[in-house]
Design a protein around this motif. Sequence first.
Motif, short mmCIF file in Angstrom:
data_model
loop_
_atom_site.label_atom_id
_atom_site.label_comp_id
_atom_site.label_asym_id
_atom_site.label_seq_id
_atom_site.Cartn_x
_atom_site.Cartn_y
_atom_site.Cartn_z
N ILE A 1 -21.36 -8.47 -76.94
CA ILE A 1 -20.78 -9.51 -77.80
C ILE A 1 -19.30 -9.20 -78.06
O ILE A 1 -18.46 -10.09 -78.12
CB ILE A 1 -21.58 -9.63 -79.10
CG1 ILE A 1 -22.99 -10.14 -78.76
CG2 ILE A 1 -20.90 -10.56 -80.11
CD1 ILE A 1 -23.98 -10.07 -79.87
N TRP A 2 -18.98 -7.91 -78.19
CA TRP A 2 -17.57 -7.53 -78.41
C TRP A 2 -16.71 -7.80 -77.18
O TRP A 2 -15.52 -8.01 -77.27
CB TRP A 2 -17.48 -6.02 -78.73
CG TRP A 2 -18.02 -5.66 -80.09
CD1 TRP A 2 -18.04 -6.45 -81.20
CD2 TRP A 2 -18.61 -4.41 -80.47
NE1 TRP A 2 -18.60 -5.77 -82.26
CE2 TRP A 2 -18.96 -4.51 -81.82
CE3 TRP A 2 -18.88 -3.21 -79.79
CZ2 TRP A 2 -19.56 -3.47 -82.52
CZ3 TRP A 2 -19.47 -2.18 -80.48
CH2 TRP A 2 -19.82 -2.30 -81.83
N MET B 1 -20.82 -7.71 -86.23
CA MET B 1 -20.77 -8.81 -85.28
C MET B 1 -19.84 -9.91 -85.79
O MET B 1 -19.45 -9.88 -86.96
CB MET B 1 -22.20 -9.38 -85.10
CG MET B 1 -23.21 -8.41 -84.54
SD MET B 1 -23.02 -8.24 -82.76
CE MET B 1 -22.03 -6.80 -82.66
N PRO B 2 -19.51 -10.89 -84.95
CA PRO B 2 -18.59 -11.94 -85.42
C PRO B 2 -19.10 -12.67 -86.66
O PRO B 2 -18.31 -13.10 -87.49
CB PRO B 2 -18.51 -12.91 -84.23
CG PRO B 2 -19.00 -12.16 -83.06
CD PRO B 2 -19.90 -11.09 -83.55
N TYR C 1 -13.66 -7.54 -88.40
CA TYR C 1 -14.37 -7.63 -87.12
C TYR C 1 -13.46 -7.27 -85.93
O TYR C 1 -13.86 -6.51 -85.05
CB TYR C 1 -14.94 -9.04 -86.93
CG TYR C 1 -15.49 -9.26 -85.55
CD1 TYR C 1 -16.63 -8.60 -85.12
CD2 TYR C 1 -14.83 -10.10 -84.65
CE1 TYR C 1 -17.12 -8.77 -83.84
CE2 TYR C 1 -15.32 -10.28 -83.36
CZ TYR C 1 -16.46 -9.60 -82.95
OH TYR C 1 -16.94 -9.77 -81.68
N GLU C 2 -12.25 -7.79 -85.92
CA GLU C 2 -11.36 -7.53 -84.78
C GLU C 2 -11.02 -6.05 -84.66
O GLU C 2 -10.86 -5.52 -83.57
CB GLU C 2 -10.09 -8.39 -84.88
CG GLU C 2 -10.29 -9.84 -84.49
CD GLU C 2 -10.89 -10.02 -83.08
OE1 GLU C 2 -10.59 -9.22 -82.17
OE2 GLU C 2 -11.69 -10.98 -82.90
N LYS D 1 -14.81 2.56 -65.53
CA LYS D 1 -15.53 2.20 -66.76
C LYS D 1 -15.03 0.87 -67.30
O LYS D 1 -13.82 0.66 -67.44
CB LYS D 1 -15.32 3.28 -67.83
CG LYS D 1 -15.94 4.61 -67.49
CD LYS D 1 -15.71 5.59 -68.63
CE LYS D 1 -16.53 6.86 -68.45
NZ LYS D 1 -16.30 7.80 -69.57
N ASP D 2 -15.97 0.01 -67.62
CA ASP D 2 -15.65 -1.24 -68.30
C ASP D 2 -15.25 -0.89 -69.74
O ASP D 2 -15.83 0.02 -70.33
CB ASP D 2 -16.90 -2.13 -68.31
CG ASP D 2 -16.64 -3.48 -68.92
OD1 ASP D 2 -16.47 -4.44 -68.15
OD2 ASP D 2 -16.59 -3.60 -70.16
N PRO D 3 -14.28 -1.62 -70.34
CA PRO D 3 -13.87 -1.30 -71.72
C PRO D 3 -15.05 -1.34 -72.71
O PRO D 3 -15.02 -0.66 -73.73
CB PRO D 3 -12.85 -2.39 -72.06
CG PRO D 3 -12.33 -2.88 -70.75
CD PRO D 3 -13.44 -2.69 -69.76
N TYR D 4 -16.06 -2.15 -72.42
CA TYR D 4 -17.23 -2.21 -73.31
C TYR D 4 -18.52 -1.86 -72.56
O TYR D 4 -19.58 -2.40 -72.85
CB TYR D 4 -17.33 -3.61 -73.95
CG TYR D 4 -16.23 -3.83 -74.96
CD1 TYR D 4 -16.29 -3.27 -76.23
CD2 TYR D 4 -15.10 -4.58 -74.62
CE1 TYR D 4 -15.26 -3.45 -77.14
CE2 TYR D 4 -14.07 -4.77 -75.53
CZ TYR D 4 -14.15 -4.20 -76.78
OH TYR D 4 -13.13 -4.37 -77.68
#
Lengths: 454, 84
Positions: free
Chosen positions: A17-18, A126-127, A145-146, A194-197
């Motif tokens: 989700i992020w 979460m958002p 959140y950000e 690596k993916d950032p998330y």
Amino acid sequence: MTESPSIILGTFDAESIWRDSHLAQLPFFPDHERRLLILAMDELLFSLCQSQDYWITRFPIDDAFRSYLKVLGYEMNHYAVVPIEQMAYHVERSTCLFEELLEPHILDDLQPTMLDHARCVPYAIMPQTARVWETYQLKGRLPDYERVRKVNSKVYSHQLRRRLSFKHDGTIIRSVRELEMVGERFSRDSFLIKDPYGVSGKGNLLIQSNRMLQRVIAYIQKQEQAGKKVTFLLEPYHNKVRDFSCHMVIEEQGDIRLLGIQEIINQQFNYMGSRSMSDLEIEALAQQGYIEQMFMVAKALYEDGYFGYLGIDSMELTNGEIIPIVEINARQSMGLLNHALDQKLRQWGKQGSILFISLGYTERLDISKVLTELDDRKLLYEPDKDQGIIPLTSNLLTIHYDVISQQRHKGMSVPSLYKGRWYMSVVAQDIEEKKRLVQEVSTLFEEWGCKIFS
Amino acid sequence: MHQTIMNLLSEVKGTPELVHQLTPETDMINEVGLDSLQMINFILAVETTFDLQIDYEEFDMAHLSSINQFVDFLHSVKEKAGSL
């Protein structure tokens, strides 16, 4: 712990989700069963509950499992958001539990009694979390959140390593051109993209040859040409002795508490379990300056706007060197849950370690039958016993079957094998006893025709 | 080709003894239990070893229902590439 009741709930796989949907992805195959299982993982959060707390899960919890938890002293209140007959409908449309809580009247039954003075302890921000806070007028503050999103990114971890002058031999690349250039430099040895998330089991790729690199470049180039933004972290692949994670809490006012350190049991890049380190092991790490480094990380996160639970993944290399930050999880984590279970077990002078078995089955497994059989075989842990298995979940075993059963009337095809996970804490005096207990549980499932995958 | 695929599977699973349990009929999803990460590592290894490209988006999991089926699929990918 606070005296006011806490509401324990959350959405696992927060990273998906992020993650910015405009980012290019590493090659992957969609995994429908994994997504289903993740939806049911909030069951594991019971381990954080005290008696006066409210445990909110997405799906109803099996009565036999709840009765067993009571034997262990987990007598919290429980509320399930999705009625059992709506599971299939729910999994098709929802990913975040907080979204559900914003539906009108969803918590009406509980509101008058539970929400007064309650504080909420979400697995991850979460958002929609802030809106839930406002809607139900919950106590306490939330980090923005950000900022939560930012500090959970591997780009942030990489930048923090540099800022704190920790070992950093990775490089962020922001285009396919950069991937080609940096990849070329790294490809003398194996290296990681690596993916950032990226999370355990998803978003990390080990590149072992130039040909493999070229294939991945071609895959990402297509996405870049279609307008996706390229951001990956490239790191050399280190031979390591062990992975571990440091668990802390950063209070709203900035006070930082060390909760414990967990050894992480990984198989390739998949999380397989956790074990609390002994005081002796922690002391050895402290002598190498590790604990001090962890407080530096927590302080930096607070300065950057984060407070709440924190897990920092680290590793020890074969040459004895410690890499303090592998990644930062500014949320709760499996290691924290193992720590919480061990806090409970401590009253009986015991310690456990979380493990899970990944399995396939053709006929629905009934959790009460599993509990009865474990008890009959003297494998089920109870407070007066020296060793045994503590089952940690129920729906994770059956959700695939249950959802497919509800989808059948829509003409959905039935798989030849249903997939499930059996999470457990293994309470044992030594490693041999632990192996024996895990083997006996595996044997039990095999006797019922299950296929054990790991 | 069958033996190479069996070797790659047991490497990706991290269990060397698996290679002795595999047969041409083995179902790679339901018997080997490849998860999504293992799957992508396996496919990348296959592409690298046999010098071919598989379209991930169009890939049908049914090709993994046996090693025989997967080998047939790889032959068809090679033929297609050759006819381009």
